[in-house]
Design a protein around this motif. Structure first.
Motif, PDB file in Angstrom:
ATOM      1  N   GLU A  73      30.819  25.398  60.519  1.00 33.87           N
ATOM      2  CA  GLU A  73      29.542  26.066  60.282  1.00 33.87           C
ATOM      3  C   GLU A  73      28.640  25.330  59.306  1.00 33.87           C
ATOM      4  O   GLU A  73      27.439  25.576  59.234  1.00 33.87           O
ATOM      5  CB  GLU A  73      29.755  27.508  59.796  1.00 33.87           C
ATOM      6  CG  GLU A  73      30.406  27.646  58.441  1.00 33.87           C
ATOM      7  CD  GLU A  73      31.917  27.770  58.513  1.00 33.87           C
ATOM      8  OE1 GLU A  73      32.504  28.404  57.614  1.00 33.87           O
ATOM      9  OE2 GLU A  73      32.516  27.236  59.463  1.00 33.87           O
ATOM     10  N   GLU A  74      29.223  24.371  58.548  1.00 36.46           N
ATOM     11  CA  GLU A  74      28.404  23.608  57.601  1.00 36.46           C
ATOM     12  C   GLU A  74      27.312  22.815  58.327  1.00 36.46           C
ATOM     13  O   GLU A  74      26.240  22.555  57.765  1.00 36.46           O
ATOM     14  CB  GLU A  74      29.269  22.670  56.745  1.00 36.46           C
ATOM     15  CG  GLU A  74      29.862  21.477  57.448  1.00 36.46           C
ATOM     16  CD  GLU A  74      31.148  21.796  58.200  1.00 36.46           C
ATOM     17  OE1 GLU A  74      31.703  20.882  58.840  1.00 36.46           O
ATOM     18  OE2 GLU A  74      31.606  22.962  58.135  1.00 36.46           O
ATOM     19  N   ASN A  75      27.557  22.449  59.573  1.00 33.59           N
ATOM     20  CA  ASN A  75      26.563  21.673  60.328  1.00 33.59           C
ATOM     21  C   ASN A  75      25.281  22.470  60.564  1.00 33.59           C
ATOM     22  O   ASN A  75      24.180  21.983  60.306  1.00 33.59           O
ATOM     23  CB  ASN A  75      27.150  21.210  61.663  1.00 33.59           C
ATOM     24  CG  ASN A  75      28.227  20.163  61.482  1.00 33.59           C
ATOM     25  OD1 ASN A  75      28.211  19.407  60.517  1.00 33.59           O
ATOM     26  ND2 ASN A  75      29.184  20.122  62.396  1.00 33.59           N
ATOM     27  N   ILE A  76      25.438  23.700  61.060  1.00 35.43           N
ATOM     28  CA  ILE A  76      24.251  24.514  61.331  1.00 35.43           C
ATOM     29  C   ILE A  76      23.608  24.973  60.023  1.00 35.43           C
ATOM     30  O   ILE A  76      22.377  25.094  59.930  1.00 35.43           O
ATOM     31  CB  ILE A  76      24.597  25.718  62.251  1.00 35.43           C
ATOM     32  CG1 ILE A  76      23.316  26.366  62.792  1.00 35.43           C
ATOM     33  CG2 ILE A  76      25.456  26.735  61.537  1.00 35.43           C
ATOM     34  CD1 ILE A  76      22.524  25.491  63.738  1.00 35.43           C
ATOM     35  N   GLU A  77      24.418  25.209  59.004  1.00 34.77           N
ATOM     36  CA  GLU A  77      23.871  25.620  57.709  1.00 34.77           C
ATOM     37  C   GLU A  77      23.045  24.500  57.088  1.00 34.77           C
ATOM     38  O   GLU A  77      21.979  24.744  56.515  1.00 34.77           O
ATOM     39  CB  GLU A  77      25.002  26.047  56.767  1.00 34.77           C
ATOM     40  CG  GLU A  77      25.646  27.371  57.151  1.00 34.77           C
ATOM     41  CD  GLU A  77      26.797  27.747  56.235  1.00 34.77           C
ATOM     42  OE1 GLU A  77      26.926  27.139  55.157  1.00 34.77           O
ATOM     43  OE2 GLU A  77      27.569  28.655  56.596  1.00 34.77           O
ATOM     44  N   PHE A  78      23.523  23.263  57.200  1.00 33.23           N
ATOM     45  CA  PHE A  78      22.774  22.127  56.681  1.00 33.23           C
ATOM     46  C   PHE A  78      21.486  21.930  57.479  1.00 33.23           C
ATOM     47  O   PHE A  78      20.414  21.704  56.906  1.00 33.23           O
ATOM     48  CB  PHE A  78      23.624  20.849  56.746  1.00 33.23           C
ATOM     49  CG  PHE A  78      22.873  19.600  56.384  1.00 33.23           C
ATOM     50  CD1 PHE A  78      22.466  19.368  55.069  1.00 33.23           C
ATOM     51  CD2 PHE A  78      22.562  18.651  57.349  1.00 33.23           C
ATOM     52  CE1 PHE A  78      21.759  18.214  54.735  1.00 33.23           C
ATOM     53  CE2 PHE A  78      21.862  17.496  57.025  1.00 33.23           C
ATOM     54  CZ  PHE A  78      21.458  17.281  55.709  1.00 33.23           C
ATOM     55  N   TRP A  79      21.577  22.013  58.794  1.00 30.44           N
ATOM     56  CA  TRP A  79      20.399  21.843  59.637  1.00 30.44           C
ATOM     57  C   TRP A  79      19.333  22.882  59.281  1.00 30.44           C
ATOM     58  O   TRP A  79      18.143  22.554  59.162  1.00 30.44           O
ATOM     59  CB  TRP A  79      20.797  21.960  61.110  1.00 30.44           C
ATOM     60  CG  TRP A  79      19.658  21.682  62.054  1.00 30.44           C
ATOM     61  CD1 TRP A  79      19.241  20.460  62.497  1.00 30.44           C
ATOM     62  CD2 TRP A  79      18.782  22.651  62.652  1.00 30.44           C
ATOM     63  NE1 TRP A  79      18.157  20.613  63.332  1.00 30.44           N
ATOM     64  CE2 TRP A  79      17.855  21.944  63.440  1.00 30.44           C
ATOM     65  CE3 TRP A  79      18.694  24.040  62.585  1.00 30.44           C
ATOM     66  CZ2 TRP A  79      16.850  22.583  64.172  1.00 30.44           C
ATOM     67  CZ3 TRP A  79      17.695  24.681  63.300  1.00 30.44           C
ATOM     68  CH2 TRP A  79      16.781  23.952  64.090  1.00 30.44           C
ATOM     69  N   LEU A  80      19.757  24.130  59.094  1.00 32.78           N
ATOM     70  CA  LEU A  80      18.820  25.197  58.736  1.00 32.78           C
ATOM     71  C   LEU A  80      18.226  24.971  57.336  1.00 32.78           C
ATOM     72  O   LEU A  80      17.040  25.222  57.111  1.00 32.78           O
ATOM     73  CB  LEU A  80      19.527  26.562  58.780  1.00 32.78           C
ATOM     74  CG  LEU A  80      19.828  27.108  60.182  1.00 32.78           C
ATOM     75  CD1 LEU A  80      20.742  28.322  60.098  1.00 32.78           C
ATOM     76  CD2 LEU A  80      18.537  27.458  60.919  1.00 32.78           C
ATOM     77  N   ALA A  81      19.059  24.488  56.420  1.00 29.36           N
ATOM     78  CA  ALA A  81      18.588  24.200  55.063  1.00 29.36           C
ATOM     79  C   ALA A  81      17.514  23.112  55.099  1.00 29.36           C
ATOM     80  O   ALA A  81      16.520  23.176  54.368  1.00 29.36           O
ATOM     81  CB  ALA A  81      19.753  23.774  54.174  1.00 29.36           C
ATOM     82  N   CYS A  82      17.717  22.114  55.960  1.00 28.90           N
ATOM     83  CA  CYS A  82      16.736  21.027  56.103  1.00 28.90           C
ATOM     84  C   CYS A  82      15.433  21.543  56.701  1.00 28.90           C
ATOM     85  O   CYS A  82      14.339  21.133  56.284  1.00 28.90           O
ATOM     86  CB  CYS A  82      17.304  19.921  56.977  1.00 28.90           C
ATOM     87  SG  CYS A  82      18.649  19.000  56.208  1.00 28.90           S
ATOM     88  N   GLU A  83      15.548  22.436  57.688  1.00 26.69           N
ATOM     89  CA  GLU A  83      14.348  23.015  58.303  1.00 26.69           C
ATOM     90  C   GLU A  83      13.552  23.801  57.261  1.00 26.69           C
ATOM     91  O   GLU A  83      12.320  23.743  57.222  1.00 26.69           O
ATOM     92  CB  GLU A  83      14.739  23.927  59.468  1.00 26.69           C
ATOM     93  CG  GLU A  83      15.240  23.189  60.691  1.00 26.69           C
ATOM     94  CD  GLU A  83      14.185  22.293  61.313  1.00 26.69           C
ATOM     95  OE1 GLU A  83      13.227  22.831  61.910  1.00 26.69           O
ATOM     96  OE2 GLU A  83      14.310  21.055  61.192  1.00 26.69           O
ATOM     97  N   ASP A  84      14.257  24.540  56.435  1.00 23.06           N
ATOM     98  CA  ASP A  84      13.605  25.313  55.374  1.00 23.06           C
ATOM     99  C   ASP A  84      12.996  24.380  54.316  1.00 23.06           C
ATOM    100  O   ASP A  84      11.901  24.626  53.811  1.00 23.06           O
ATOM    101  CB  ASP A  84      14.630  26.250  54.721  1.00 23.06           C
ATOM    102  CG  ASP A  84      14.041  27.008  53.546  1.00 23.06           C
ATOM    103  OD1 ASP A  84      13.193  27.888  53.771  1.00 23.06           O
ATOM    104  OD2 ASP A  84      14.411  26.695  52.386  1.00 23.06           O
ATOM    105  N   TYR A  85      13.702  23.303  54.018  1.00 21.37           N
ATOM    106  CA  TYR A  85      13.258  22.340  53.001  1.00 21.37           C
ATOM    107  C   TYR A  85      11.917  21.712  53.372  1.00 21.37           C
ATOM    108  O   TYR A  85      11.072  21.451  52.510  1.00 21.37           O
ATOM    109  CB  TYR A  85      14.318  21.256  52.821  1.00 21.37           C
ATOM    110  CG  TYR A  85      13.920  20.159  51.851  1.00 21.37           C
ATOM    111  CD1 TYR A  85      13.989  20.371  50.471  1.00 21.37           C
ATOM    112  CD2 TYR A  85      13.477  18.922  52.317  1.00 21.37           C
ATOM    113  CE1 TYR A  85      13.611  19.367  49.582  1.00 21.37           C
ATOM    114  CE2 TYR A  85      13.110  17.920  51.437  1.00 21.37           C
ATOM    115  CZ  TYR A  85      13.177  18.149  50.075  1.00 21.37           C
ATOM    116  OH  TYR A  85      12.794  17.153  49.197  1.00 21.37           O
TER     117      TYR A  85
END
Length: 223
Positions: A123-135
């Motif tokens: 799940e770290e993959n989707i969490e990182f991707w979402l964090a980048c989108e928010d960033y």
């Protein structure tokens, strides 16, 4: 006098027996109920069931019907909100199979895919991707703070949710966040997106989670 004495003795004995047979709740921390056992026949069972439910670990590979009830309650009622456009349809789920981009663009698809990644412990993959989108939407005065937070959570070699990127990208990202811009995670995000697209996404489309969801929706549409 003799009759009075016998009556007093009986009274004392009755009180003593009552004190022994009915334990006080405040002296017995293990006792949760003060009512008669017969009155607890239904109540005790449901409370124990609730307690057992709380003890159960979160099962990511749970039965799909239970998953739908917990995660997609609108499927049970046929409506997510009062607005009809929010109903999840079989056609919508079929579109998820067209590309990872379409899957992630749909909030329900994102939730279901995230649950699938949890079942694979990635799940770290989707969490990182979402964090980048928010960033990418971050205001300039918060860039440094959020960049450090994302780096420590996902990119750093000791990160609790370390993503699978090469050494060069990890080092390059570490340098970029010292003077952060909106694009400093782009390279790492692209690698993780490609990883999900080529690895997790095809398995998701072949999974019981996806096929059962689609089958249930198609069956509901025929009713």
């Amino acid at each position: 006098q003799q009759k009075q004495c016998l009556a007093d003795t009986c009274c004392v004995r009755t009180e003593r027996e009552a004190a022994i047979s009915v334990p006080r709740g405040d002296n017995m921390p293990g006792m949760f109920f003060s009512a008669h056992p017969k009155e607890l026949k239904g109540t005790g069972h449901s409370l124990l069931d609730d307690k057992a439910q709380k003890r159960r670990p979160k099962a990511f590979g749970m039965d799909m019907k239970a998953y739908l009830k917990s995660m997609l309650p609108h499927l049970e009622s046929g409506m997510k909100h009062s607005n009809s456009k929010d109903i999840l349809s079989a056609d919508e789920v079929i579109q998820w199979s067209q590309s990872l981009e379409k899957l992630l663009a749909n909030q329900t698809g994102l939730d279901v895919f995230g649950n699938f990644l949890k079942s694979e412990f990635s799940e770290e993959n989707i969490e990182f991707w979402l964090a980048c989108e928010d960033y990418k939407k971050t205001e300039s005065d918060l860039l440094h703070y959020k960049a450090e937070k994302i780096y420590k959570a996902f990119v750093h070699s000791d990160a609790a949710k370390q993503i699978n990127i090469d050494f060069h990208t990890r080092e390059a990202t570490a340098k970029k966040i010292k003077a952060p811009t909106l694009t400093c995670f782009d390279e790492a995000q692209k690698i993780i997106y490609t990883l999900m697209e080529k690895d997790s996404y095809p398995r998701f489309l072949k999974s019981d989670m996806y096929s059962n969801l689609l089958n249930d929706l198609q069956a509901n549409s025929l009713k």
